[in-house]
Structure formats: C-alpha cells, structure tokens
Write a protein that holds these residues in place. Structure first.
Motif, short mmCIF file in Angstrom:
data_model
loop_
_atom_site.label_atom_id
_atom_site.label_comp_id
_atom_site.label_asym_id
_atom_site.label_seq_id
_atom_site.Cartn_x
_atom_site.Cartn_y
_atom_site.Cartn_z
N GLU A 60 105.05 46.04 24.19
CA GLU A 60 106.22 45.28 23.74
C GLU A 60 106.98 44.69 24.91
O GLU A 60 107.44 43.54 24.84
CB GLU A 60 107.13 46.21 22.92
N LYS A 61 107.08 45.45 25.99
CA LYS A 61 107.77 44.93 27.17
C LYS A 61 107.02 43.74 27.77
O LYS A 61 107.63 42.73 28.14
CB LYS A 61 107.92 46.04 28.21
N LYS B 193 109.51 35.36 27.53
CA LYS B 193 110.61 34.85 28.35
C LYS B 193 110.10 33.86 29.40
O LYS B 193 110.77 32.86 29.71
CB LYS B 193 111.32 36.02 29.03
N ARG C 278 107.60 40.75 25.65
CA ARG C 278 108.92 40.15 25.86
C ARG C 278 108.96 39.35 27.15
O ARG C 278 109.51 38.24 27.19
CB ARG C 278 109.98 41.25 25.89
#
Length: 779
Positions: free
Chosen positions: A469-470, A477, A473
C-alpha cells in the motif's frame, strides 16, 4: 418383584460387584452443615474455569453471582451462602492430580440470607420460540450434568426441531452411591416437573425413565408422580448390572440402539439426562435457584451414613464431621469403581461430588501388588464398550499414544470393569487416564502452536500489505497527472523551432535573475569607510569594474545556458569534455615518453664518450657529436660571461685580424650548420636538451680530476666559443679572443676550471630544457 412391559436389550459385558447401598439409603436426605468457610473452585464444568467477578472483602448474599461463564462450555458459579469474600487464590481441589486451582474462599456470616430472586418466564420464551434465552439462563444459573461428567446442560437442550426419545437416567448403578435413589423417593414431583420442561424444550415424542430393579421405592414414587403429570412417560425397570447407568449402555437397554464410535446419541434421535440434573433444571426455572448445593452420599466407615443436601464448597472435613466422623486414613471421592482417592479432606465439595466413602479396612482391604499381564482376556469380556483393554494397556504403558487412539482409547468410559476382573491386579483405568491426559496436552500444545503460527503468518501478511500500500501511494504521488501528461504531449507535438526560442527565453530569464541578485547585493552592501578628508576613495577603476561585470555576466550566461540544456544535450556535452580530457592525457603521456627516450639516449652517449676518453680508442669519438657538445657548453659559458660583463663593447664585438683560425672541429661544425638548420626545430631542441644533460653529468662526474690547462686548451676554448657563436648566429665576445682567453686560461687553477666547466654545462642543460619546453608549447 418389579414388572415392566417394555423389552430390555442387554449390552455387552458388565460386572456385578457388591452393592453396599443399604448403608446410606435408609435415612432421608438431611440438610447439610453451614461451615464457617466455604472453598468454592471456579472450575465447575468440563470447559474453562469461570471468571471471578468479586474482590476480596466484598459482602455477598446467598445465590449471588461470584464468577461468570468463560466460553460456551463454561458455567457460572454462585455464593452458596451469605458472607464475605476473604480470599481468591489457588488451592488444592478434589482432583486425582491433587494440583491447586483457583478458588474463592467465602467466610459465612451465619445468616444464610438469599438475595432478591426474580423468576425467569421460561414459558413465555418457549412460546416465542426463544429457546436460546432459556439456555443462556440455565448457563448463568450454573446447571451442569450431576451424574459425574459435569457437561453443561444448556448445550444438550437445543439444536433440534424434534427428538424421538428422551431418556432419564435413574439407574445409579455404582455401589455405595444412593443420592439419586433418595432424590427420586423424596422429590419425585419436582423431578417429573423438570422432565416436563425438558420434554417441551426438546419436543420429545416419548419419555423413558430407566431405574435399576434394586430401587423399588424410587420406581413407585416416580410412577405415582407420573400419573398426574399430564404427559406420557414410562418408568422402565432394568436389571442391576454395572455399568447400566452409562449413557450408551442405558440407551442400548431401553431402545436397542448402539451408539457407534464418534457418533452422538442425538444423531440417533436419543438424548439422556441424569435425575439430579433434571431436578437442578426445575429449581433454576421454577424457583430461580442457581446450583449452590447438591445431594451427596456419606458412607463407608462413618458413624452415621446417609445423604446430605450440602452446599457447594463445603470442606469434606465438615461433611465427615456431620456424618459422625471417621477413623479412615483414605477417602474416595465418587464411587468405588470410577472415583479417586482424595488428596486432602480440606478440599471443597464440587458439583460433580455425588459421594464420599470412608475406606474402612473391612470393605477396602489393601490392594494386591500389580503383576504382569497374562493376556487372559477377562478384561475384554467385561468391557461394556467392546474394546481390547489389554492392548490399550500396552499402548498406554509404552506411550504409543497414536496406536492407542487407533484402538479407540477415547471410547473407554473409565467404568473400571476391566480392572475389577483383572487377575493381575493391574489398575488399567489409571493407564488409560494417563494416556488421555497426555494426548489432550499434546493437542493443546498443537493448538497453541497453530494459533501462534497463524498470528505470525497474519503479521507477515499485514506487513507485506502495508508495504504494498505504501509503494502504491508513492507511485500514485510520483505519477504525472492526466492534465500534465496531455499538456506535455501537446507541447512535444509542436514545432521544433519553439525549442530554440524557449532556450533563449530561459537564458534571458536566468541573466535577469542574476542581475537582480547582483543589484540587490549592491544595495544591501555596507558603504565603504571614509578617510580623513571625508571622501570615499575609488577602490576599483572603471576599467576593472567593467571587466568584473563582464566576467559575472559571462558566468551568469554560461550558467543559464547550462540550465537551459536538455538532458540529452547535457549528456553530449559531458561526453565531449571527457573525450578532450582523455586526449590531453594521452598527448602528455606520449610527450613524456619521447623526452625520457632522448634523455636516456644522450646519457648513454655521454657515458660512452667518457669511457672512450680513458682508453686508446678515444680518437674514434664521433666528431659531429663532440662538436655539438662543445658548442652547447660554449654557448652557456658565453651567456654567463656576457651576464657578468654587462653589455659588450663595440671593439670587442669586431673580429680581430690576428684571431685564431677556426679549428678543424669548428670547421666541421660550420660545415654541419646547413644540415643542422635543416633539422626540425622541435627535434633539434630535444637533442640539444639531451646533449646538455649528458654533458652536465659528465662534468660532474669528472669533478676536479682534470689535467692542467695548457696553451692548446686555450685554443680549444676559443674553438668552442667560435662554434657556439656560429651555432647561435652571433659574433664571439671579446672574452673569447686568444688574448683574453690565454691569460685567463693561464691564471685559472685546474680545479676551478673543472668546476666552471661543470657549472657551465649545468646552465646550458637547464636552458636547453627550458627552450625545448617552449618549443613544444608553441607547437
């Protein structure tokens, strides 16, 4: 003789030990003592121990909840009397292991006061079809099976739409025990009412009450109570044979249904309840009484055998004292076939404690020593479960628990019939209990390990999920937005000519920013310090300031141009710079290698000349090389003399008519001049440097060991000067004439002459090397 119209179906095996029931069944049930302290174990079912909800020092009333259920297999525990909680700790309990378990110690206040009790509307719940509410209430009232297994009763009252047969177990087959017999005699109406409640909850089609033929009073009391109950039920008299009170054996006797291994009786449409359990269900639903007492038989070697309605937690010592005391050294908790020896008589009574037997010497002689198994097979004949006890014994003794399970170890009901008939006096049930406990412990350990593994795997899964998930993200971004991507695509599709304009605009913008920063720095700079006359001196001239501004603007423009470059252009520029640097390094390495080669060559030639001078072969020296060396040395000497004399006079500069004619060596040098002029300037410079270095080394080596200078030496010096002048293209100095040289030569010490020559040679070498470097730079 009791009669029954129902057919009885005998089961396999069984034994008929002495009954010994007449010791305690002659007197009615007595109300037990109210002890000063009650030790109430929290483990009152086959499930988890109840969770204590009181604290030390709390004042409780009779029937108040002191421990709540912990799980579906657990039941609640209540205060048997009113008083104060004085301890919550681990104490020894009535268990074969003799280990300590958590207990609540209640100090009685002597008043035995009930708390306020509200009856539960079980009929309304049953009409609404809310059987779960009734079951939850029974769990909260602490109702368990009181035949010895302490299985939670609420679990046996649900899960089915209809039941074929409800069996009430009143057989009480084990010797010495008479608590159920007296309960059926004295409280038959309440028992029948309890049977009616269970029948409604299970929607049973028929009700059978099995009672052994050695309890005629109980059979009569039940039949009389059933005559006015309002539902159909039958009391079935079964023969006295141990263990007819076992659930599977009683089902076989009454219905001829054999419950296979691994199958529940409810799967065959049959459910079985103990007489005392039925009475507890009635008391809980009709009188709002939790299970805080039970009927217990006190028999054996006591003064007053009988049955007592004793509070749960009453110390066994108090019960024995109530029965008149005993001199026995050991006491059995339960019956002689399935019970165990108490570790201490200070333990409290539990819901499973239906009997306490004082082992007198007449009824319980010392056990015979255990002998080896002779495999007679008597245990297999007596086993009501149709097992092979001798094989289970060997598997349990050798700790081959897997094989014991294969031979249906857990079908054993631990009735003790096999040990009763064993001629070798082997306590077979003890081995089976040991094997079962070890298997249960291994299963608990495996369950704990599986739980730990699952938690670890889930932790790893969670960490991987969080990393993913990180990363998602961060990727989202960093990814360009759709609008920016479209704008970039449209810009790339434009005319290529716009790139140059864009670069120029960036350069101009960068220059403007640099100029603005410069102006801002100039405005913020502190004013120069004033001198004595009060005027600010000009530190820089206008020309210097203009040069500095031009340099700064040039650097700003270069920086702006670099910032305006695209990544591809920057890469090309860096590659070009790297190529130039490598080319410069290669040229320097090649130049150095050439110079080293020439110096080595000149050094070798000088050493050869020196060696030739000391041998008869000195005349073989190459005339051209010697002339070149002498010319270089003369040029150095002339330069030094000119520097010392200042400027040469015009007279000295004119040639003398009496001047010594050039020597053959000078003539040779003069003849070689055209050829020398034809040499490449760069090569000639390198040769001169090498020759000068060789001459310097030779002169230094010779030191002061030079023969005195004679007249011919002066002539030779003149020739050298002439050769140097010819090589340099200038007239010889005045000091090089014979008149000037001769006196000088005649007056100079030989050692000093040698030193002069060495210094002259070193200077000539230095000059030649410098000239060669300059020539290389110009080239």
């Amino acid at each position: 003789m009791l009669e029954t119209t129902r057919e009885i179906f005998p089961f396999h095996g069984g034994v008929h030990p002495p009954e010994m029931k007449d010791l305690s069944n002659r007197s009615p049930i007595a109300r037990g003592p109210l002890p000063a302290q009650l030790v109430i174990p929290l483990q009152q079912s086959i499930g988890n121990p109840a969770k204590c909800v009181v604290n030390v020092g709390d004042i409780v009333g009779k029937g108040q909840l002191i421990a709540a259920p912990d799980g579906n297999l657990s039941v609640a525990v209540h205060a048997p009397t009113s008083g104060r909680i004085v301890a919550i700790d681990a104490r020894q309990v009535a268990h074969p292991s003799g280990l300590a378990e958590w207990c609540v110690t209640l100090e009685s206040d002597g008043r035995d006061e009930w708390i306020a009790r509200d009856k539960f509307d079980w009929r309304g719940a049953l009409e609404r079809g809310d059987g779960k509410a009734i079951r939850d209430y029974l769990q909260l009232m602490g109702v368990v099976g009181q035949g010895g297994a302490v299985f939670p009763s609420h679990l046996k009252l649900g899960g089915r739409e209809a039941l074929q047969t409800l069996i009430i177990n009143g057989a009480e087959c084990e010797p010495y025990i008479t608590c159920d017999d007296r309960l059926m005699r004295e409280r038959a109406i309440e028992i029948v009412a309890g049977i009616g409640i269970v029948r409604k909850m299970l929607n049973a089609r028929e009700v059978l009450i099995g009672v052994e033929d050695n309890k005629p009073e109980a059979v009569h009391a039940l039949r009389e109570a059933l005559a006015h109950c309002g539902f159909a039920a039958e009391v079935v008299v079964v023969p006295t044979l141990y263990p007819s009170g076992g659930a599977k054996q009683l089902i076989k006797l009454l219905t001829n249904k054999e419950v296979p291994s691994g199958v529940r009786s409810t799967d065959l449409g049959v459910q079985c309840f103990n007489i005392a359990t039925i009475y507890s269900i009635y008391a809980a639903l009709e009188q709002a009484e939790p299970v805080i007492s039970r009927i217990v038989t006190l028999t054996g070697g006591v003064a007053k055998p009988g049955n007592v309605d004793a509070l749960i937690g009453t110390p066994i010592d108090d019960l024995l004292a109530f029965a008149g005391g005993s001199s026995a050294r050991e006491y059995i908790y339960g019956g002689p076939m399935m019970g165990f020896t108490l570790p201490s008589t200070a333990v409290g009574l539990t819901k499973a404690g239906n009997c306490v037997i004082a082992m007198d010497a007449a009824s319980f002689p010392p056990k015979a020593p255990e002998m080896p198994c002779i495999r007679c097979g008597e245990c297999a004949v007596a086993c009501p479960q149709e097992l092979q006890p001798m094989d289970l014994y060997w598997f349990s003794r050798s700790k081959n628990f897997g094989k014991a399970q294969e031979w249906n170890l857990f079908d054993c009901i631990e009735c003790g019939a096999c040990a009763y008939v064993c001629p070798s006096s082997i306590q077979l049930v003890d081995y089976y209990r040991f094997a079962k406990s070890e298997i249960w412990e291994a299963e608990r350990a495996k369950k704990s390990a599986d739980t730990a593994r699952q938690r670890h795997e889930f932790k790893q899964f969670r960490e991987e999920r969080e990393k993913a998930e990180k990363a998602a993200r961060l990727a989202a971004k960093a990814a360009p937005k759709p609008a920016e991507t479209a704008a970039a695509a449209s810009a790339d599709a434009g005319a290529p000519a716009a790139d140059a304009d864009d670069k120029a605009a960036k350069i101009k913008a960068a220059m403007a920013r640099a100029a603005a920063k410069k102006a801002e720095a100039g405005d913020l700079a502190a004013p120069p310090t004033q001198v004595g006359n009060g005027k600010v001196p000009h530190v820089l001239s206008d020309e210097q300031a203009a040069k500095i501004r031009a340099s700064m603007e040039k650097r700003a423009a270069e920086k702006a141009a670099q910032e305006a470059l695209s990544p591809e252009e920057r890469a090309a520029r860096d590659a070009e710079r790297a190529a130039k640097i490598e080319a410069a390094k290669a040229a320097a390495a090649a130049k150095k290698a050439g110079a080293d080669t020439l110096v080595e060559h000149a050094s070798a030639s000088s050493e050869q000349d020196a060696s030739a001078a000391d041998t008869p072969a000195k005349s073989a020296l190459d005339e051209e090389k010697a002339a070149k060396i002498r010319a270089a040395m003369a040029a150095a000497a002339a330069k030094k003399a000119a520097k010392e004399a200042g400027a040469a006079s015009p007279a000295a500069a004119a040639p003398d008519k009496d001047a010594v004619a050039p020597s053959p060596a000078a003539s040779t040098a003069t003849e070689a001049a055209p050829a020398k002029a034809a040499l490449d300037d760069e090569k000639a410079a390198k040769i001169r440097a090498a020759m000068a270095a060789a001459a310097a080394r030779k002169a230094a080596k010779e030191g002061g060991e030079v023969a005195p200078v004679a007249e011919p030496a002066a002539a030779s010096m003149t020739e050298v000067v002439a050769e140097v002048a010819a090589a340099a293209g200038t007239a010889p100095a005045a000091a090089s004439t014979p008149e000037a040289v001769a006196p000088a030569a005649a007056g100079i010490d030989p050692d000093k002459a040698a030193k002069i020559r060495a210094a002259m040679a070193a200077a000539a070498a230095k000059k030649a090397a410098k000239q060669a470097a300059q020539d290389e730079g110009q080239a």
